[in-house]
Write an enzyme that holds these catalytic residues in place. Sequence first.
Site, PDB file in Angstrom:
ATOM      1  N   ILE A 124       0.849  -1.177   0.000  1.00 44.25           N
ATOM      2  CA  ILE A 124       0.000   0.000   0.000  1.00 44.25           C
ATOM      3  C   ILE A 124       0.889   1.234   0.000  1.00 44.25           C
ATOM      4  CG2 ILE A 124      -1.823   1.247   1.207  1.00 44.25           C
ATOM      5  CD1 ILE A 124      -2.599  -1.585   0.108  1.00 44.25           C
ATOM      6  N   GLU A 125       0.621   2.116  -0.944  1.00 44.35           N
ATOM      7  CA  GLU A 125       1.327   3.387  -1.065  1.00 44.35           C
ATOM      8  C   GLU A 125       0.339   4.502  -0.740  1.00 44.35           C
ATOM      9  OE1 GLU A 125       3.545   5.970  -4.630  1.00 44.35           O
ATOM     10  OE2 GLU A 125       2.831   3.930  -5.011  1.00 44.35           O
TER      11      GLU A 125
END
Length: 139
Positions: A124-125
């Site tokens: 997850i960014e």
Amino acid sequence: MSKPPLITGLDHVVLTVVSIPRTIAFYERALGFLAHEFKQGRYALHFGRQKINLHEVGTVVDPNVRHATPGSADLCFLTEARLDDVMAHLAEVGVDVVQGPVNATGARARLRSIYFYDPDENLIEVANEVADGAAGQTV
């Protein structure tokens, strides 16, 4: 020869997970997403104008899905919150940032990003779009 259709946006993606309740709890706690049951036993995580439909591994929800695999996604979410504040919140709720802030390239702009894993190890960014010349700053 005909022209391909003009695609104007992305409505939703489907994330295959080991446990829907565990995934809902994580995304509500870490990113403030809202979970909704949209069909009997089918859940989605809503944020902004988009959603992520959740598919629990081992449950057939669509016979056309061939390779539903937990932990295979890499998703980028945009925020206007300061990344320092996001990192402080993630630390408070027990989520380890594995990289960042670092410069990245987005669809519309340069990004300043942090990275962490969800419970299924999807990457997850969370990113800020940055103006030219500002990418080195922790926005």
